[in-house]
Motif scaffolding. Structure first.
Motif, mmCIF file in Angstrom:
data_model
loop_
_atom_site.group_PDB
_atom_site.id
_atom_site.type_symbol
_atom_site.label_atom_id
_atom_site.label_comp_id
_atom_site.label_asym_id
_atom_site.label_seq_id
_atom_site.Cartn_x
_atom_site.Cartn_y
_atom_site.Cartn_z
ATOM 1 N N PRO B 243 1.007 -1.249 -0.169
ATOM 2 C CA PRO B 243 0.111 0.091 -0.338
ATOM 3 C C PRO B 243 1.027 1.056 0.111
ATOM 4 O O PRO B 243 0.688 2.027 0.532
ATOM 5 N N ALA B 244 1.288 1.758 -0.846
ATOM 6 C CA ALA B 244 2.345 2.328 -1.166
ATOM 7 C C ALA B 244 1.716 4.041 -1.152
ATOM 8 O O ALA B 244 2.883 4.967 -0.758
ATOM 9 N N PHE B 245 -0.059 3.780 -1.059
ATOM 10 C CA PHE B 245 -0.730 4.956 -0.791
ATOM 11 C C PHE B 245 0.174 5.443 0.063
ATOM 12 O O PHE B 245 -0.584 7.058 0.732
ATOM 13 N N LYS B 246 0.028 4.827 1.193
ATOM 14 C CA LYS B 246 0.119 5.195 2.451
ATOM 15 C C LYS B 246 1.708 5.471 3.145
ATOM 16 O O LYS B 246 1.550 6.960 3.954
ATOM 17 N N GLN B 247 2.622 5.863 2.072
ATOM 18 C CA GLN B 247 3.791 6.820 1.559
ATOM 19 C C GLN B 247 4.614 5.903 3.296
ATOM 20 O O GLN B 247 5.199 6.668 3.614
ATOM 21 N N GLY B 248 4.913 5.117 3.523
ATOM 22 C CA GLY B 248 5.361 4.424 4.619
ATOM 23 C C GLY B 248 4.956 4.832 6.226
ATOM 24 O O GLY B 248 5.656 3.876 7.157
ATOM 25 N N ARG B 249 3.884 5.515 5.736
ATOM 26 C CA ARG B 249 3.110 6.079 7.898
ATOM 27 C C ARG B 249 2.140 5.142 7.836
ATOM 28 O O ARG B 249 1.607 4.088 6.894
ATOM 29 N N ARG B 250 2.128 4.994 9.329
ATOM 30 C CA ARG B 250 0.805 4.260 9.887
ATOM 31 C C ARG B 250 0.049 4.950 10.534
ATOM 32 O O ARG B 250 -0.435 6.465 11.032
ATOM 33 N N ILE B 251 -1.656 4.753 9.260
ATOM 34 C CA ILE B 251 -1.923 5.294 9.424
ATOM 35 C C ILE B 251 -3.708 5.161 11.006
ATOM 36 O O ILE B 251 -3.721 3.756 11.074
ATOM 37 N N GLY B 252 -3.832 5.655 11.873
ATOM 38 C CA GLY B 252 -3.751 5.894 12.883
ATOM 39 C C GLY B 252 -5.517 5.478 13.198
ATOM 40 O O GLY B 252 -5.891 5.135 13.478
ATOM 41 N N GLN B 253 -6.114 6.576 12.243
ATOM 42 C CA GLN B 253 -7.697 6.462 12.188
ATOM 43 C C GLN B 253 -8.311 5.781 10.380
ATOM 44 O O GLN B 253 -7.875 6.265 8.969
ATOM 45 N N LYS B 254 -9.506 5.131 10.371
ATOM 46 C CA LYS B 254 -9.533 4.334 9.228
ATOM 47 C C LYS B 254 -10.251 5.220 8.429
ATOM 48 O O LYS B 254 -10.366 5.672 7.341
ATOM 49 N N GLU B 255 -11.329 7.155 8.635
ATOM 50 C CA GLU B 255 -11.268 7.651 8.070
ATOM 51 C C GLU B 255 -10.607 8.120 7.348
ATOM 52 O O GLU B 255 -10.915 8.790 5.865
ATOM 53 N N GLU B 256 -9.506 8.414 8.467
ATOM 54 C CA GLU B 256 -8.561 9.275 7.567
ATOM 55 C C GLU B 256 -7.741 8.315 6.165
ATOM 56 O O GLU B 256 -7.355 8.339 4.847
ATOM 57 N N LEU B 257 -7.777 7.162 7.058
ATOM 58 C CA LEU B 257 -7.623 5.760 5.553
ATOM 59 C C LEU B 257 -7.829 5.907 4.456
ATOM 60 O O LEU B 257 -7.207 6.231 2.831
ATOM 61 N N ILE B 258 -9.422 6.069 4.511
ATOM 62 C CA ILE B 258 -10.449 5.618 3.425
ATOM 63 C C ILE B 258 -10.309 7.385 2.209
ATOM 64 O O ILE B 258 -10.732 6.912 1.021
ATOM 65 N N GLY B 259 -9.688 8.898 3.157
ATOM 66 C CA GLY B 259 -10.015 9.330 2.684
ATOM 67 C C GLY B 259 -8.735 9.858 1.434
ATOM 68 O O GLY B 259 -8.441 10.454 1.289
ATOM 69 N N LEU B 260 -7.269 9.180 1.786
ATOM 70 C CA LEU B 260 -6.338 9.000 1.033
ATOM 71 C C LEU B 260 -6.728 8.569 -0.507
ATOM 72 O O LEU B 260 -7.152 7.713 -0.986
ATOM 73 N N ALA B 261 -5.546 9.444 -0.963
ATOM 74 C CA ALA B 261 -6.040 9.176 -2.627
ATOM 75 C C ALA B 261 -5.381 8.472 -2.406
ATOM 76 O O ALA B 261 -4.425 7.863 -1.957
ATOM 77 N N GLY B 262 -5.791 7.110 -2.801
ATOM 78 C CA GLY B 262 -5.048 5.621 -4.095
ATOM 79 C C GLY B 262 -6.187 4.814 -3.023
ATOM 80 O O GLY B 262 -5.580 3.974 -3.603
ATOM 81 N N TYR B 263 -6.128 5.154 -2.242
ATOM 82 C CA TYR B 263 -7.498 4.221 -0.909
ATOM 83 C C TYR B 263 -8.238 3.923 -2.019
ATOM 84 O O TYR B 263 -8.069 1.888 -2.462
ATOM 85 N N GLY B 264 -8.855 3.929 -2.929
ATOM 86 C CA GLY B 264 -10.210 3.593 -3.476
ATOM 87 C C GLY B 264 -9.864 2.779 -4.496
ATOM 88 O O GLY B 264 -10.002 1.544 -4.896
ATOM 89 N N ASP B 265 -8.287 3.193 -5.011
ATOM 90 C CA ASP B 265 -8.046 2.550 -6.494
ATOM 91 C C ASP B 265 -7.367 0.883 -6.118
ATOM 92 O O ASP B 265 -7.847 -0.426 -6.268
ATOM 93 N N MET B 266 -6.798 1.164 -4.449
ATOM 94 C CA MET B 266 -5.777 -0.072 -4.084
ATOM 95 C C MET B 266 -7.191 -1.365 -3.804
ATOM 96 O O MET B 266 -6.802 -2.135 -4.245
ATOM 97 N N GLU B 267 -8.578 -1.101 -2.755
ATOM 98 C CA GLU B 267 -9.339 -1.611 -2.736
ATOM 99 C C GLU B 267 -10.234 -1.966 -3.612
ATOM 100 O O GLU B 267 -10.201 -2.734 -4.470
ATOM 101 N N ARG B 268 -10.240 -1.153 -4.951
ATOM 102 C CA ARG B 268 -11.173 -1.663 -6.153
ATOM 103 C C ARG B 268 -10.183 -2.719 -6.827
ATOM 104 O O ARG B 268 -10.667 -3.950 -7.197
#
Lengths: 247, 284
Positions: B243-268
């Motif tokens: 999941p490179a769109f996280k840019q090596g960070r760990r996201i603590g909250q799900k809404e932030e994760l889902i809001g990130l560009a790239g999340y939707g593409d990866m889920e699809r």
């Protein structure tokens, strides 16, 4: 409370049937007579000694059976090889009704305490082993595997997971089998004994003392109930973590 | 865990970094076949190879029947591979051990022990001195937010709390890697995402390597630094997804994760894989 209602009805019908002469009072004494006889038996005729002997026979033979059945059942339920070794023997014995051994037990052990203890022992142990084995093999695999991935060795896991997990069920099995033990006790005492509750009842039969027979039945019932309550109390005392109440 | 937490966790190890180091966990050509009573053999797992690095969260994802749990159980040492090799810190894996602690989907709290005693259990097996045992247990019980329930028997705990006990118990035993087999699969949706967010805290605080099995796509993307997507018949690694769109960070909250560009593409992308690999009509 509701359960008491049926008992009151039961004794009411019984008393009425006797006092109205619906049944032969010689064969069916009234409940009041039975209670009076019971008092007389205890107060004047040393019935307490008979009761004591019966209880001692139950406890002695049952503890001996448990001392063998609990470790063996746990080992058979835990290790496939132990089960393969003993189970064909144990399960075959379960199909032999214990009273079938009375004649030979009498020939071997005479009329002392041994044949009675042996009958009770034989009547209980094989079922107890099987019950405990089944409960042990039903201890959930995830519990054992969890302990394995925590670094538990085989014997550590047996002691710290399998045994505590199965103990409440062992106590339930013991409670069930103790009720069966009472059945064999009465058989043993009726067939071949001069002491104990069953022997007293057989003596009473010879003199048509139905009130004494009924008193004996009553005592056996009360003792059975008392042992059952004892086990329930043990269950609560030994396994407080199973109780419904929060802390 | 009700207190507000940082949105951004300490950064995850960079998955594109130097490959020369010895990986924490390495599976090489791992396969498993079962022999049927008629003598036929069924190949359940074939040629599974992947690495998980120190302090990385690696997720095995895939449709049911792809053998991801079997792979995890082989890492735990609860099952033996037919072919290939598994190593942890370069040492071959032989049988279950304290260094590979596992959390199961089914509740595994020991009913006869309090929460505190449950968490101390593994350390007791391994003869950790009493004082240290108690302190470590208290630390991990606090980490999973159960301090108030230390003296409680598991019977009085909810499903989510039982899983927290299992996690604390495993971590307190100081494993080299934490194995999790669909640990939140039996929980309701709300408890599940709370547990997922808690996991992010725990991974950050306990600094541990995690190998986790799930079939929940969102959970995989949320937690993973690396996803091994497995397919069926036989089970094998179909694709490694970072999941490179996280840019090596760990996201603590799900809404932030889902809001990130790239999340939707990866889920699809993963959903499509699930559909292709999970349906029997299109399976190879």
């Amino acid at each position: 409370m509701l359960g008491a209602l049926v008992w009151i009805l039961f004794f009411g019908v019984w008393e009425t049937a006797v006092s109205r002469g619906w049944v032969n009072a010689l064969l069916v004494p009234s409940p009041v007579d039975v209670i009076a006889t019971l008092y007389e038996l205890f107060a004047e005729r040393g019935f307490l000694g008979d009761v004591g002997i019966s209880i001692a026979r139950i406890i002695g033979s049952f503890l001996l059976a448990c001392a063998i059945a609990i470790p063996l059942g746990i080992l058979m339920g835990s290790f496939k090889t132990v089960e393969a070794l003993f189970n064909p023997f144990v399960s075959a014995w379960r199909y032999l009704p214990a009273p079938a051994f009375i004649p030979i037990l009498l020939m071997w052990f005479g009329t002392g305490e041994l044949p009675k203890l042996a009958l009770l022992f034989l009547g209980v142990i094989f079922f107890l082993i099987t019950l405990i084995m089944d409960h042990t093999s039903q201890v959930r695999a995830e519990l054992i595997e969890t302990a394995m991935t925590l670094g538990g060795k085989r014997w550590q896991i047996l002691w710290t997971v399998v045994v505590p997990a199965v103990l409440p069920n062992i106590l339930i099995s013991m409670r069930q089998m103790l009720a069966i033990a009472w059945t064999y006790l009465v058989i043993a005492e009726i067939v071949a004994s001069t002491t104990g509750i069953g022997a007293m009842m057989m003596r009473a039969r010879r003199f048509l003392n139905t009130d004494e027979i009924m008193a004996g039945i009553l005592v056996i019932g009360v003792l059975g109930l008392a042992f059952d309550l004892l086990f329930r109390w043990l269950q609560r005392a030994l396994f407080p973590y199973l109780s419904q109440e929060g802390d | 865990m009700s207190q507000p937490m940082d949105d951004v966790m300490p950064s995850a190890p960079d998955p594109s970094g130097d490959v020369a180091e010895v990986p924490k966990l390495r599976l090489k050509g791992v396969g498993k076949s079962f022999r049927l009573p008629r003598g036929e053999t069924i190949e359940a797992i074939a040629n599974v190879s992947f690495d998980a690095r120190e302090n990385e969260v690696c997720v095995l994802l895939g449709p049911s029947g792809c053998g991801k749990s079997t792979v995890l159980r082989m890492v735990a040492g609860l099952e033996q591979p037919t072919t290939g090799e598994l190593t942890l810190d370069g040492e071959p894996i032989v049988g279950p051990d304290q260094e590979r602690g596992m959390v199961f989907q089914a509740y595994t709290s020991f009913d006869w022990l309090t929460v505190q005693q449950n968490v101390e259990y593994g350390m007791r097996l391994n003869h950790v001195p009493r004082q240290e045992r108690r302190e470590r247990a208290e630390h991990f019980i606090e980490l999973v937010g159960l301090s108030r329930f230390a003296g409680t028997y598991p019977r009085h705990l909810s499903g989510g709390m039982k899983q927290r006990v299992a996690i604390a118990r495993t971590l307190a035993n100081a494993p080299a890697i934490l194995l999790m087999d669909e640990p939140f699969g039996a929980l309701d949706a709300q408890t599940r995402w709370q547990m997922q967010e808690l996991m992010m805290d725990i991974v950050a605080a306990a600094n541990t390597t995690v190998l986790m099995v799930t079939h929940d796509i969102e959970e995989a993307i949320f937690l993973a630094d690396r996803i091994e997507f497995m397919s069926r018949h036989p089970g094998r690694v179909h694709e490694e997804i970072i999941p490179a769109f996280k840019q090596g960070r760990r996201i603590g909250q799900k809404e932030e994760l889902i809001g990130l560009a790239g999340y939707g593409d990866m889920e699809r992308h993963i959903l499509r894989l699930m559909r292709e690999q999970g349906s029997d009509e299109t399976a190879p």
